[in-house]
Design a protein around this motif. Structure first.
Motif, PDB file in Angstrom:
ATOM      1  N   GLU A   6     -36.407 -15.892  52.515  1.00  0.00           N
ATOM      2  CA  GLU A   6     -35.225 -16.687  52.831  1.00  0.00           C
ATOM      3  C   GLU A   6     -34.081 -15.795  53.282  1.00  0.00           C
ATOM      4  O   GLU A   6     -33.983 -14.625  52.879  1.00  0.00           O
ATOM      5  CB  GLU A   6     -34.740 -17.482  51.606  1.00  0.00           C
ATOM      6  N   SER A   7     -33.210 -16.359  54.111  1.00  0.00           N
ATOM      7  CA  SER A   7     -31.985 -15.673  54.514  1.00  0.00           C
ATOM      8  C   SER A   7     -30.956 -16.717  54.915  1.00  0.00           C
ATOM      9  O   SER A   7     -31.287 -17.905  55.053  1.00  0.00           O
ATOM     10  CB  SER A   7     -32.249 -14.703  55.672  1.00  0.00           C
ATOM     11  N   GLY A   8     -29.727 -16.264  55.096  1.00  0.00           N
ATOM     12  CA  GLY A   8     -28.681 -17.156  55.580  1.00  0.00           C
ATOM     13  C   GLY A   8     -27.689 -17.620  54.548  1.00  0.00           C
ATOM     14  O   GLY A   8     -26.722 -18.309  54.869  1.00  0.00           O
ATOM     15  N   GLY A   9     -27.919 -17.263  53.294  1.00  0.00           N
ATOM     16  CA  GLY A   9     -26.966 -17.652  52.261  1.00  0.00           C
ATOM     17  C   GLY A   9     -25.658 -16.903  52.390  1.00  0.00           C
ATOM     18  O   GLY A   9     -25.530 -15.971  53.185  1.00  0.00           O
ATOM     19  N   GLY A  10     -24.677 -17.329  51.613  1.00  0.00           N
ATOM     20  CA  GLY A  10     -23.385 -16.664  51.641  1.00  0.00           C
ATOM     21  C   GLY A  10     -22.326 -17.493  50.968  1.00  0.00           C
ATOM     22  O   GLY A  10     -22.624 -18.461  50.260  1.00  0.00           O
ATOM     23  N   LEU A  11     -21.078 -17.085  51.184  1.00  0.00           N
ATOM     24  CA  LEU A  11     -19.919 -17.772  50.619  1.00  0.00           C
ATOM     25  C   LEU A  11     -19.258 -18.601  51.717  1.00  0.00           C
ATOM     26  O   LEU A  11     -18.986 -18.094  52.807  1.00  0.00           O
ATOM     27  CB  LEU A  11     -18.938 -16.739  50.065  1.00  0.00           C
ATOM     28  N   GLY A  16     -17.576 -26.695  54.765  1.00  0.00           N
ATOM     29  CA  GLY A  16     -18.169 -25.822  55.759  1.00  0.00           C
ATOM     30  C   GLY A  16     -19.670 -26.015  55.899  1.00  0.00           C
ATOM     31  O   GLY A  16     -20.264 -26.912  55.292  1.00  0.00           O
ATOM     32  N   SER A  17     -20.272 -25.134  56.706  1.00  0.00           N
ATOM     33  CA  SER A  17     -21.699 -25.236  57.012  1.00  0.00           C
ATOM     34  C   SER A  17     -22.380 -23.885  56.877  1.00  0.00           C
ATOM     35  O   SER A  17     -21.747 -22.835  57.034  1.00  0.00           O
ATOM     36  CB  SER A  17     -21.903 -25.745  58.446  1.00  0.00           C
ATOM     37  N   LEU A  18     -23.668 -23.938  56.584  1.00  0.00           N
ATOM     38  CA  LEU A  18     -24.527 -22.761  56.573  1.00  0.00           C
ATOM     39  C   LEU A  18     -25.896 -23.191  57.061  1.00  0.00           C
ATOM     40  O   LEU A  18     -26.296 -24.349  56.873  1.00  0.00           O
ATOM     41  CB  LEU A  18     -24.672 -22.184  55.161  1.00  0.00           C
ATOM     42  N   ARG A  19     -26.634 -22.251  57.642  1.00  0.00           N
ATOM     43  CA  ARG A  19     -28.015 -22.516  57.998  1.00  0.00           C
ATOM     44  C   ARG A  19     -28.907 -21.490  57.311  1.00  0.00           C
ATOM     45  O   ARG A  19     -28.775 -20.287  57.547  1.00  0.00           O
ATOM     46  CB  ARG A  19     -28.248 -22.459  59.505  1.00  0.00           C
ATOM     47  N   LEU A  20     -29.785 -21.989  56.465  1.00  0.00           N
ATOM     48  CA  LEU A  20     -30.755 -21.139  55.796  1.00  0.00           C
ATOM     49  C   LEU A  20     -32.021 -21.066  56.633  1.00  0.00           C
ATOM     50  O   LEU A  20     -32.413 -22.036  57.276  1.00  0.00           O
ATOM     51  CB  LEU A  20     -31.086 -21.680  54.410  1.00  0.00           C
ATOM     52  N   SER A  21     -32.660 -19.898  56.583  1.00  0.00           N
ATOM     53  CA  SER A  21     -33.928 -19.703  57.276  1.00  0.00           C
ATOM     54  C   SER A  21     -34.992 -19.288  56.272  1.00  0.00           C
ATOM     55  O   SER A  21     -34.694 -18.579  55.297  1.00  0.00           O
ATOM     56  CB  SER A  21     -33.803 -18.620  58.349  1.00  0.00           C
ATOM     57  N   CYS A  22     -36.206 -19.700  56.526  1.00  0.00           N
ATOM     58  CA  CYS A  22     -37.353 -19.322  55.695  1.00  0.00           C
ATOM     59  C   CYS A  22     -38.467 -18.902  56.643  1.00  0.00           C
ATOM     60  O   CYS A  22     -39.039 -19.745  57.344  1.00  0.00           O
ATOM     61  CB  CYS A  22     -37.786 -20.488  54.826  1.00  0.00           C
ATOM     62  N   GLN A 123     -28.616 -16.792  47.796  1.00  0.00           N
ATOM     63  CA  GLN A 123     -27.486 -17.376  47.088  1.00  0.00           C
ATOM     64  C   GLN A 123     -26.559 -18.116  48.059  1.00  0.00           C
ATOM     65  O   GLN A 123     -26.158 -17.567  49.090  1.00  0.00           O
ATOM     66  CB  GLN A 123     -26.692 -16.288  46.364  1.00  0.00           C
ATOM     67  N   VAL A 124     -26.211 -19.332  47.695  1.00  0.00           N
ATOM     68  CA  VAL A 124     -25.202 -20.108  48.425  1.00  0.00           C
ATOM     69  C   VAL A 124     -24.070 -20.411  47.459  1.00  0.00           C
ATOM     70  O   VAL A 124     -24.301 -20.965  46.380  1.00  0.00           O
ATOM     71  CB  VAL A 124     -25.802 -21.418  48.979  1.00  0.00           C
ATOM     72  N   THR A 125     -22.871 -20.029  47.836  1.00  0.00           N
ATOM     73  CA  THR A 125     -21.697 -20.286  47.005  1.00  0.00           C
ATOM     74  C   THR A 125     -20.669 -21.050  47.829  1.00  0.00           C
ATOM     75  O   THR A 125     -20.274 -20.599  48.903  1.00  0.00           O
ATOM     76  CB  THR A 125     -21.070 -18.980  46.494  1.00  0.00           C
ATOM     77  N   VAL A 126     -20.267 -22.203  47.315  1.00  0.00           N
ATOM     78  CA  VAL A 126     -19.284 -23.041  48.002  1.00  0.00           C
ATOM     79  C   VAL A 126     -18.013 -23.066  47.172  1.00  0.00           C
ATOM     80  O   VAL A 126     -18.017 -23.520  46.028  1.00  0.00           O
ATOM     81  CB  VAL A 126     -19.818 -24.466  48.213  1.00  0.00           C
ATOM     82  N   SER A 127     -16.935 -22.574  47.751  1.00  0.00           N
ATOM     83  CA  SER A 127     -15.657 -22.529  47.027  1.00  0.00           C
ATOM     84  C   SER A 127     -14.836 -23.784  47.311  1.00  0.00           C
ATOM     85  O   SER A 127     -14.907 -24.352  48.396  1.00  0.00           O
ATOM     86  CB  SER A 127     -14.871 -21.292  47.427  1.00  0.00           C
ATOM     87  N   SER A 128     -14.060 -24.184  46.318  1.00  0.00           N
ATOM     88  CA  SER A 128     -13.256 -25.412  46.470  1.00  0.00           C
ATOM     89  C   SER A 128     -11.889 -25.113  47.051  1.00  0.00           C
ATOM     90  O   SER A 128     -11.504 -23.970  47.186  1.00  0.00           O
ATOM     91  CB  SER A 128     -13.111 -26.094  45.116  1.00  0.00           C
TER      92      SER A 128
END
Length: 128
Positions: A6-11, A16-22, A123-128
């Motif tokens: 897996e890749s693509g995680g982050g803060l 917002g948006s993120l795209r994870l890849s496997c 890891q995916v972290t979503v801040s408020s």
């Protein structure tokens, strides 16, 4: 043996948006379906989404329906999870996993125990 990375995680900020890849590799790639799961701190691992080998069948958890989209690029042996309108409660380690695609009723593939292989997580972290 099938390997998944897996890749693509982050803060990211809420909304917002993120795209994870496997990326899936190894013997049997062509007949393994892929699911995404996540585990938040202090919580059980939960199903997020699934896609069949053909891509014709997709499943989503109610909590992500309408916000997340799963897709696969067979030429690249890669499954994507496009995540939009992210919320703080989406914060978790996200795992992709592979299971042999026998067709039929795919609802069983909402269970982690049905999968034979999994990656190390991102890891995916979503801040408020």
């Amino acid at each position: 043996q099938v390997q998944l990375v897996e890749s693509g995680g982050g803060l990211v900020q809420a909304g917002g948006s993120l795209r994870l890849s496997c990326v899936v590799s190894g013997r049997g790639v062509s007949y393994h379906a892929v699911g995404w799961f996540r585990r938040a701190p202090g919580k059980e691992r939960e199903f997020v989404s699934f896609i069949s080998v053909s891509g014709e069948t997709t499943l989503y958890a109610d909590s992500v329906k309408g916000r997340f989209t799963i897709s696969r690029d067979s030429a690249k042996n890669t499954v994507y999870l496009q995540m939009s309108s992210l919320k703080p409660e989406d914060t978790a380690v996200y795992y992709c996993a592979a299971a042999v695609d026998y067709g039929g009723d795919y609802t069983r593939l909402k269970r982690w125990e049905e999968y034979n292989y999994s990656g190390q997580g991102t890891q995916v972290t979503v801040s408020s």
